[in-house]
Motif scaffolding. Structure first.
Motif, PDB file in Angstrom:
ATOM      1  N   PHE A 188       0.805  -1.220   0.000  1.00  0.00           N
ATOM      2  CA  PHE A 188       0.000   0.000   0.000  1.00  0.00           C
ATOM      3  C   PHE A 188       0.839   1.272   0.000  1.00  0.00           C
ATOM      4  O   PHE A 188       0.303   2.377   0.081  1.00  0.00           O
ATOM      5  CB  PHE A 188      -0.916   0.020   1.238  1.00  0.00           C
ATOM      6  CG  PHE A 188      -0.194  -0.348   2.505  1.00  0.00           C
ATOM      7  CD1 PHE A 188       0.605   0.556   3.167  1.00  0.00           C
ATOM      8  CD2 PHE A 188      -0.284  -1.643   3.004  1.00  0.00           C
ATOM      9  CE1 PHE A 188       1.291   0.200   4.315  1.00  0.00           C
ATOM     10  CE2 PHE A 188       0.392  -2.013   4.163  1.00  0.00           C
ATOM     11  CZ  PHE A 188       1.180  -1.088   4.816  1.00  0.00           C
ATOM     12  N   CYS A 189       2.161   1.148  -0.055  1.00  0.00           N
ATOM     13  CA  CYS A 189       3.044   2.296   0.169  1.00  0.00           C
ATOM     14  C   CYS A 189       3.835   2.656  -1.077  1.00  0.00           C
ATOM     15  O   CYS A 189       4.393   1.787  -1.750  1.00  0.00           O
ATOM     16  CB  CYS A 189       3.998   1.978   1.324  1.00  0.00           C
ATOM     17  SG  CYS A 189       5.053   3.368   1.781  1.00  0.00           S
ATOM     18  N   ALA A 190       3.925   3.972  -1.358  1.00  0.00           N
ATOM     19  CA  ALA A 190       4.672   4.454  -2.517  1.00  0.00           C
ATOM     20  C   ALA A 190       6.172   4.542  -2.242  1.00  0.00           C
ATOM     21  O   ALA A 190       6.971   4.559  -3.177  1.00  0.00           O
ATOM     22  CB  ALA A 190       4.153   5.829  -2.942  1.00  0.00           C
ATOM     23  N   SER A 191       6.567   4.577  -0.964  1.00  0.00           N
ATOM     24  CA  SER A 191       7.992   4.730  -0.630  1.00  0.00           C
ATOM     25  C   SER A 191       8.838   3.581  -1.156  1.00  0.00           C
ATOM     26  O   SER A 191      10.011   3.746  -1.463  1.00  0.00           O
ATOM     27  CB  SER A 191       8.175   4.800   0.893  1.00  0.00           C
ATOM     28  OG  SER A 191       7.586   5.948   1.421  1.00  0.00           O
ATOM     29  N   GLU A 221      -0.034   3.838  -8.426  1.00  0.00           N
ATOM     30  CA  GLU A 221       0.753   2.686  -8.863  1.00  0.00           C
ATOM     31  C   GLU A 221       0.291   1.379  -8.218  1.00  0.00           C
ATOM     32  O   GLU A 221       0.596   0.290  -8.715  1.00  0.00           O
ATOM     33  CB  GLU A 221       2.239   2.914  -8.542  1.00  0.00           C
ATOM     34  CG  GLU A 221       2.865   4.110  -9.241  1.00  0.00           C
ATOM     35  CD  GLU A 221       2.773   5.391  -8.417  1.00  0.00           C
ATOM     36  OE1 GLU A 221       3.542   6.314  -8.677  1.00  0.00           O
ATOM     37  OE2 GLU A 221       1.913   5.460  -7.502  1.00  0.00           O
ATOM     38  N   ARG A 222      -0.402   1.484  -7.099  1.00  0.00           N
ATOM     39  CA  ARG A 222      -0.817   0.290  -6.353  1.00  0.00           C
ATOM     40  C   ARG A 222      -2.249  -0.136  -6.658  1.00  0.00           C
ATOM     41  O   ARG A 222      -2.616  -1.283  -6.429  1.00  0.00           O
ATOM     42  CB  ARG A 222      -0.674   0.554  -4.849  1.00  0.00           C
ATOM     43  CG  ARG A 222       0.752   0.784  -4.371  1.00  0.00           C
ATOM     44  CD  ARG A 222       1.624  -0.409  -4.650  1.00  0.00           C
ATOM     45  NE  ARG A 222       2.893  -0.333  -3.935  1.00  0.00           N
ATOM     46  CZ  ARG A 222       3.879  -1.211  -4.072  1.00  0.00           C
ATOM     47  NH1 ARG A 222       3.745  -2.220  -4.903  1.00  0.00           N
ATOM     48  NH2 ARG A 222       4.995  -1.077  -3.381  1.00  0.00           N
ATOM     49  N   GLY A 223      -3.084   0.780  -7.136  1.00  0.00           N
ATOM     50  CA  GLY A 223      -4.460   0.436  -7.469  1.00  0.00           C
ATOM     51  C   GLY A 223      -5.322   0.128  -6.266  1.00  0.00           C
ATOM     52  O   GLY A 223      -6.312  -0.604  -6.375  1.00  0.00           O
ATOM     53  N   LEU A 224      -4.961   0.677  -5.102  1.00  0.00           N
ATOM     54  CA  LEU A 224      -5.719   0.436  -3.883  1.00  0.00           C
ATOM     55  C   LEU A 224      -6.593   1.646  -3.565  1.00  0.00           C
ATOM     56  O   LEU A 224      -6.156   2.786  -3.711  1.00  0.00           O
ATOM     57  CB  LEU A 224      -4.776   0.149  -2.715  1.00  0.00           C
ATOM     58  CG  LEU A 224      -3.816  -1.032  -2.921  1.00  0.00           C
ATOM     59  CD1 LEU A 224      -2.886  -1.160  -1.729  1.00  0.00           C
ATOM     60  CD2 LEU A 224      -4.587  -2.328  -3.135  1.00  0.00           C
ATOM     61  N   GLY A 268       6.389   8.876   0.018  1.00  0.00           N
ATOM     62  CA  GLY A 268       6.947   8.504  -1.274  1.00  0.00           C
ATOM     63  C   GLY A 268       6.262   9.094  -2.479  1.00  0.00           C
ATOM     64  O   GLY A 268       6.817   9.070  -3.585  1.00  0.00           O
ATOM     65  N   GLN A 269       5.065   9.665  -2.329  1.00  0.00           N
ATOM     66  CA  GLN A 269       4.312  10.094  -3.495  1.00  0.00           C
ATOM     67  C   GLN A 269       4.927  11.307  -4.188  1.00  0.00           C
ATOM     68  O   GLN A 269       5.012  11.351  -5.411  1.00  0.00           O
ATOM     69  CB  GLN A 269       2.856  10.369  -3.104  1.00  0.00           C
ATOM     70  CG  GLN A 269       2.091   9.097  -2.742  1.00  0.00           C
ATOM     71  CD  GLN A 269       0.647   9.369  -2.396  1.00  0.00           C
ATOM     72  OE1 GLN A 269       0.328  10.230  -1.582  1.00  0.00           O
ATOM     73  NE2 GLN A 269      -0.257   8.640  -3.023  1.00  0.00           N
TER      74      GLN A 269
END
Length: 347
Positions: free
Chosen positions: A118-121, A297-300, A337-338
């Motif tokens: 779930f994390c962009a980092s 990027e995660r689609g959540l 991270g976003q």
């Protein structure tokens, strides 16, 4: 090659400047200029002799940070900065103006290796650890921003990019430096450290005897689901993580916060809430429900408000201490991270 003096404790400063003939008390002067006055040029440290300022300039440097990008939330309460270090690496730092004071969320690594879905980092892995000085530089940058508003940093959240306990020694140095009288002189109780659940390091931190607030990223109510969301769970299982949290609470007397990101159709069902209530029963703990910050990027996606309220209600009915995190900075991609990923992709 000049030696970076920023991030050193006063005893370390005294040791490195002593060979150049500076008196012992000059270490306190240098520390105050850097950490309290925000002066990063030795030439401007006017209570140090010109001769000694010249020697400091010749043999030492002060590495701070510069803002590479900034985004402000529409309500003016959240500011997100992409801060760049001397080597060109950059991390995100977030200022949150809360009703109880100003909180800064700092990063401890450039990127992250934990791989949480779930994390962009973690999208680009981890590049390197940050030093204690680089973490402090983030806080002092925010302090300078706030000083222009007649305010200052009140609390620190070690919850930005990176896994703090994977960079244990540098993070501990940072925490102790924040507490030092010649630096921020911040209470340990004003510092929250968040971890994905590195069990040996949680136990090690418990033994330090510091009354920090520990926040453990849980995000699942059972072992199988947590392994799906957080690869670290394959190394340290949910029962092991909970045991480490109990040990921390026992050793410090501090209530542990368990963070639970709510993700639509993944971990937000009634059965998950009931499982979580059973997991938390009898523990010195809080649950912090966090509607997921959507990461493209995660689609959540986040659950709707009715689902969030129902999940909270189930926990409250079972006498579990629970809060729903007040959303801040959603419109500026304030999740870890976003902003960094956006800048990297644009370049």
């Amino acid at each position: 090659m000049s030696n970076n003096i920023f991030g050193m404790f006063i005893e370390e400063i005294a040791a490195v400047v002593h060979p150049y003939g500076l008196p012992k008390y000059s270490a306190g002067q240098i520390a105050k200029w850097m950490y309290q006055d925000g002066v990063y040029d030795f030439k401007d440290m006017t209570n140090i002799s010109k001769k000694h300022r010249a020697l400091l300039t010749e043999h030492f440097v002060i590495h701070s940070v510069t803002a590479r990008a900034v985004e402000q939330s529409s309500d003016g309460k959240t500011s997100k900065y992409l801060l760049e270090f001397h080597d060109g690496m950059a991390v995100e730092t977030v200022l949150m103006r809360q009703h109880y004071g100003n909180s800064v969320c700092i990063s401890t690594q450039v990127g992250c290796a934990m791989g949480c879905v779930f994390c962009a980092s973690t999208l680009n892995g981890v590049s390197r650890n940050l030093t204690g000085g680089e973490m402090l530089a983030q806080v002092l940058f925010i302090n300078k921003v706030l000083q222009q508003e007649g305010s200052a940093v009140n609390t620190i959240v070690i919850m930005g990019s990176g896994e703090p306990l994977a960079n244990y020694d540098n993070v501990l140095n940072f925490i102790k430096l924040c507490h030092a009288e010649y630096s921020l002189h911040l209470s340990y109780r004003g510092i929250t450290l968040s971890t994905s659940g590195l069990v040996p390091e949680i136990n090690r931190l418990a033994a330090e005897g510091l009354p920090l607030t520990l926040s453990i990223s849980l995000h699942a109510s059972n072992n199988e689901l947590r392994s799906l969301l957080m690869p670290i769970n394959n190394r340290y299982s949910l029962p092991e993580v909970m045991a480490a949290g109990d040990f921390y609470a026992e050793q410090t007397g501090r209530r542990v916060t368990y963070e639970y990101i709510l993700i639509a159709d993944l971990n937000d069902k009634i059965e998950h809430a009931k499982e979580l209530a059973i997991l938390m029963r009898g523990r010195l703990a809080n649950v912090n429900l966090i509607p997921v910050n959507p990461v493209i990027e995660r689609g959540l996606l986040r659950p709707d408000s009715k689902t969030i309220q129902h999940f909270e209600k189930i926990l409250l009915e079972r006498r579990i201490n629970v809060t729903v995190r007040r959303e801040m900075g959603t419109d500026i991609r304030a999740a870890c991270g976003q902003l960094r990923n956006k800048v990297l992709n644009d370049n």
